[in-house]
Design a protein around this motif. Structure first.
Motif, PDB file in Angstrom:
ATOM      1  N   ASP A   1      75.400  -9.747  55.450  1.00  0.00           N
ATOM      2  CA  ASP A   1      75.884  -8.418  55.045  1.00  0.00           C
ATOM      3  C   ASP A   1      75.500  -8.035  53.619  1.00  0.00           C
ATOM      4  O   ASP A   1      75.656  -6.880  53.230  1.00  0.00           O
ATOM      5  N   ASP A   2      75.026  -9.003  52.843  1.00  0.00           N
ATOM      6  CA  ASP A   2      74.713  -8.758  51.428  1.00  0.00           C
ATOM      7  C   ASP A   2      73.217  -8.789  51.128  1.00  0.00           C
ATOM      8  O   ASP A   2      72.818  -8.855  49.961  1.00  0.00           O
ATOM      9  N   ILE A   3      72.389  -8.744  52.152  1.00  0.00           N
ATOM     10  CA  ILE A   3      70.943  -8.765  51.949  1.00  0.00           C
ATOM     11  C   ILE A   3      70.540  -7.564  51.096  1.00  0.00           C
ATOM     12  O   ILE A   3      70.985  -6.441  51.354  1.00  0.00           O
ATOM     13  N   PRO A   4      69.733  -7.779  50.061  1.00  0.00           N
ATOM     14  CA  PRO A   4      69.308  -6.660  49.212  1.00  0.00           C
ATOM     15  C   PRO A   4      68.527  -5.617  50.029  1.00  0.00           C
ATOM     16  O   PRO A   4      67.598  -5.965  50.754  1.00  0.00           O
ATOM     17  N   LEU A   5      68.928  -4.382  49.903  1.00  0.00           N
ATOM     18  CA  LEU A   5      68.270  -3.299  50.632  1.00  0.00           C
ATOM     19  C   LEU A   5      67.204  -2.634  49.774  1.00  0.00           C
ATOM     20  O   LEU A   5      67.310  -2.599  48.547  1.00  0.00           O
ATOM     21  N   ASN A   6      66.182  -2.120  50.456  1.00  0.00           N
ATOM     22  CA  ASN A   6      65.117  -1.337  49.821  1.00  0.00           C
ATOM     23  C   ASN A   6      64.381  -2.089  48.716  1.00  0.00           C
ATOM     24  O   ASN A   6      64.010  -1.520  47.696  1.00  0.00           O
ATOM     25  N   GLN A   7      64.208  -3.387  48.936  1.00  0.00           N
ATOM     26  CA  GLN A   7      63.442  -4.232  48.018  1.00  0.00           C
ATOM     27  C   GLN A   7      62.425  -5.022  48.832  1.00  0.00           C
ATOM     28  O   GLN A   7      62.629  -5.276  50.017  1.00  0.00           O
ATOM     29  N   ASP A   8      61.352  -5.430  48.195  1.00  0.00           N
ATOM     30  CA  ASP A   8      60.359  -6.254  48.873  1.00  0.00           C
ATOM     31  C   ASP A   8      60.966  -7.608  49.216  1.00  0.00           C
ATOM     32  O   ASP A   8      61.586  -8.256  48.376  1.00  0.00           O
ATOM     33  N   LEU A   9      60.788  -8.010  50.472  1.00  0.00           N
ATOM     34  CA  LEU A   9      61.261  -9.300  50.961  1.00  0.00           C
ATOM     35  C   LEU A   9      60.123  -9.985  51.708  1.00  0.00           C
ATOM     36  O   LEU A   9      59.186  -9.336  52.157  1.00  0.00           O
ATOM     37  N   ILE A  10      60.231 -11.276  51.838  1.00  0.00           N
ATOM     38  CA  ILE A  10      59.285 -12.059  52.613  1.00  0.00           C
ATOM     39  C   ILE A  10      60.046 -12.611  53.812  1.00  0.00           C
ATOM     40  O   ILE A  10      61.093 -13.235  53.667  1.00  0.00           O
ATOM     41  N   LEU A  11      59.502 -12.388  54.998  1.00  0.00           N
ATOM     42  CA  LEU A  11      60.109 -12.873  56.235  1.00  0.00           C
ATOM     43  C   LEU A  11      59.267 -14.041  56.737  1.00  0.00           C
ATOM     44  O   LEU A  11      58.037 -13.940  56.788  1.00  0.00           O
ATOM     45  N   MET A  12      59.922 -15.165  57.060  1.00  0.00           N
ATOM     46  CA  MET A  12      59.181 -16.323  57.554  1.00  0.00           C
ATOM     47  C   MET A  12      59.972 -17.009  58.657  1.00  0.00           C
ATOM     48  O   MET A  12      61.193 -16.867  58.734  1.00  0.00           O
ATOM     49  N   ASP A  13      59.259 -17.755  59.474  1.00  0.00           N
ATOM     50  CA  ASP A  13      59.877 -18.553  60.520  1.00  0.00           C
ATOM     51  C   ASP A  13      60.662 -19.689  59.872  1.00  0.00           C
ATOM     52  O   ASP A  13      60.240 -20.248  58.848  1.00  0.00           O
TER      53      ASP A  13
ATOM     54  N   TYR B   1      59.187 -24.300  52.073  1.00  0.00           N
ATOM     55  CA  TYR B   1      59.368 -23.234  51.087  1.00  0.00           C
ATOM     56  C   TYR B   1      60.275 -23.719  49.949  1.00  0.00           C
ATOM     57  O   TYR B   1      59.944 -23.578  48.774  1.00  0.00           O
ATOM     58  N   GLU B   2      61.388 -24.329  50.313  1.00  0.00           N
ATOM     59  CA  GLU B   2      62.303 -24.849  49.298  1.00  0.00           C
ATOM     60  C   GLU B   2      61.626 -25.909  48.440  1.00  0.00           C
ATOM     61  O   GLU B   2      61.714 -25.876  47.206  1.00  0.00           O
ATOM     62  N   GLN B   3      60.919 -26.847  49.061  1.00  0.00           N
ATOM     63  CA  GLN B   3      60.261 -27.932  48.320  1.00  0.00           C
ATOM     64  C   GLN B   3      59.201 -27.398  47.365  1.00  0.00           C
ATOM     65  O   GLN B   3      59.080 -27.889  46.234  1.00  0.00           O
ATOM     66  N   GLU B   4      58.443 -26.387  47.804  1.00  0.00           N
ATOM     67  CA  GLU B   4      57.419 -25.807  46.931  1.00  0.00           C
ATOM     68  C   GLU B   4      58.049 -25.106  45.733  1.00  0.00           C
ATOM     69  O   GLU B   4      57.546 -25.194  44.617  1.00  0.00           O
ATOM     70  N   TRP B   5      59.141 -24.394  45.944  1.00  0.00           N
ATOM     71  CA  TRP B   5      59.806 -23.748  44.813  1.00  0.00           C
ATOM     72  C   TRP B   5      60.418 -24.774  43.864  1.00  0.00           C
ATOM     73  O   TRP B   5      60.411 -24.578  42.646  1.00  0.00           O
ATOM     74  N   LEU B   6      60.928 -25.882  44.386  1.00  0.00           N
ATOM     75  CA  LEU B   6      61.449 -26.942  43.518  1.00  0.00           C
ATOM     76  C   LEU B   6      60.337 -27.516  42.648  1.00  0.00           C
ATOM     77  O   LEU B   6      60.551 -27.790  41.466  1.00  0.00           O
TER      78      LEU B   6
ATOM     79  N   LEU C   1      53.786 -21.111  46.836  1.00  0.00           N
ATOM     80  CA  LEU C   1      55.076 -20.441  46.961  1.00  0.00           C
ATOM     81  C   LEU C   1      55.256 -19.669  48.258  1.00  0.00           C
ATOM     82  O   LEU C   1      56.347 -19.195  48.554  1.00  0.00           O
ATOM     83  N   TYR C   2      54.205 -19.529  49.035  1.00  0.00           N
ATOM     84  CA  TYR C   2      54.306 -18.848  50.326  1.00  0.00           C
ATOM     85  C   TYR C   2      53.644 -19.685  51.408  1.00  0.00           C
ATOM     86  O   TYR C   2      52.618 -19.324  51.952  1.00  0.00           O
ATOM     87  N   PRO C   3      54.232 -20.840  51.741  1.00  0.00           N
ATOM     88  CA  PRO C   3      53.634 -21.708  52.754  1.00  0.00           C
ATOM     89  C   PRO C   3      53.769 -21.093  54.147  1.00  0.00           C
ATOM     90  O   PRO C   3      54.701 -20.343  54.421  1.00  0.00           O
ATOM     91  N   GLY C   4      52.848 -21.437  55.018  1.00  0.00           N
ATOM     92  CA  GLY C   4      52.920 -20.936  56.386  1.00  0.00           C
ATOM     93  C   GLY C   4      52.563 -19.472  56.461  1.00  0.00           C
ATOM     94  O   GLY C   4      51.909 -18.921  55.585  1.00  0.00           O
ATOM     95  N   TYR C   5      52.996 -18.835  57.519  1.00  0.00           N
ATOM     96  CA  TYR C   5      52.738 -17.415  57.725  1.00  0.00           C
ATOM     97  C   TYR C   5      53.954 -16.625  57.285  1.00  0.00           C
ATOM     98  O   TYR C   5      55.084 -16.944  57.661  1.00  0.00           O
ATOM     99  N   VAL C   6      53.752 -15.612  56.472  1.00  0.00           N
ATOM    100  CA  VAL C   6      54.849 -14.755  56.020  1.00  0.00           C
ATOM    101  C   VAL C   6      54.520 -13.304  56.350  1.00  0.00           C
ATOM    102  O   VAL C   6      53.361 -12.925  56.471  1.00  0.00           O
TER     103      VAL C   6
ATOM    104  N   PHE D   1      69.081 -14.504  62.391  1.00  0.00           N
ATOM    105  CA  PHE D   1      69.139 -14.670  60.935  1.00  0.00           C
ATOM    106  C   PHE D   1      69.489 -16.113  60.607  1.00  0.00           C
ATOM    107  O   PHE D   1      70.435 -16.671  61.154  1.00  0.00           O
ATOM    108  N   VAL D   2      68.722 -16.728  59.706  1.00  0.00           N
ATOM    109  CA  VAL D   2      68.991 -18.101  59.304  1.00  0.00           C
ATOM    110  C   VAL D   2      69.468 -18.150  57.860  1.00  0.00           C
ATOM    111  O   VAL D   2      70.499 -18.741  57.558  1.00  0.00           O
ATOM    112  N   ALA D   3      68.730 -17.523  56.944  1.00  0.00           N
ATOM    113  CA  ALA D   3      69.100 -17.552  55.530  1.00  0.00           C
ATOM    114  C   ALA D   3      68.342 -16.446  54.799  1.00  0.00           C
ATOM    115  O   ALA D   3      67.280 -16.023  55.231  1.00  0.00           O
ATOM    116  N   CYS D   4      68.914 -16.045  53.687  1.00  0.00           N
ATOM    117  CA  CYS D   4      68.230 -15.139  52.772  1.00  0.00           C
ATOM    118  C   CYS D   4      68.467 -15.696  51.373  1.00  0.00           C
ATOM    119  O   CYS D   4      69.607 -15.877  50.956  1.00  0.00           O
TER     120      CYS D   4
END
Length: 95
Positions: free
Chosen positions: A13-25, A32-37, A47-52, A89-92
């Motif tokens: 319910d708190d997903i930022p609206l009207n902003q650029d987001l990346i959607l991934m499987d 993704y988490e490991q690369e950002w760490l 920073l954008y592994p796989g298909y986004v 939805f899994v996570a944002c």
């Protein structure tokens, strides 16, 4: 997952609206988490592994999220409205 303090976690319910987001499987979320760490520790990272997909959330309903999907990332004239069911939805996270 995404426990590092540099990650901001958003509820459905708190997903930022009207902003650029990346959607991934979700199969790419751990990577993704490991690369950002790595990035947070000053290491080279992908920073954008796989298909986004590039999207923007437009509205949130009790059971779905309306997204503007941009299949052509070179301009914003190819916008397609799609709906993501809440059960998919899994996570944002912000990073």
């Amino acid at each position: 997952m995404f426990e590092h303090p540099n990650f901001d976690q958003f509820l459905f319910d708190d997903i930022p609206l009207n902003q650029d987001l990346i959607l991934m499987d979700e199969i790419w979320m751990r990577t993704y988490e490991q690369e950002w760490l790595k990035h947070y520790h000053g290491e080279d990272a992908d920073l954008y592994p796989g298909y986004v997909s590039h999207v923007a959330a437009r509205s949130v309903n009790d059971s779905w999220l309306e997204l503007s999907w941009y299949p052509n990332t070179f301009d914003r004239f190819h916008e397609i409205s799609v709906f993501l069911p809440k059960m998919a939805f899994v996570a944002c996270v912000g990073s």
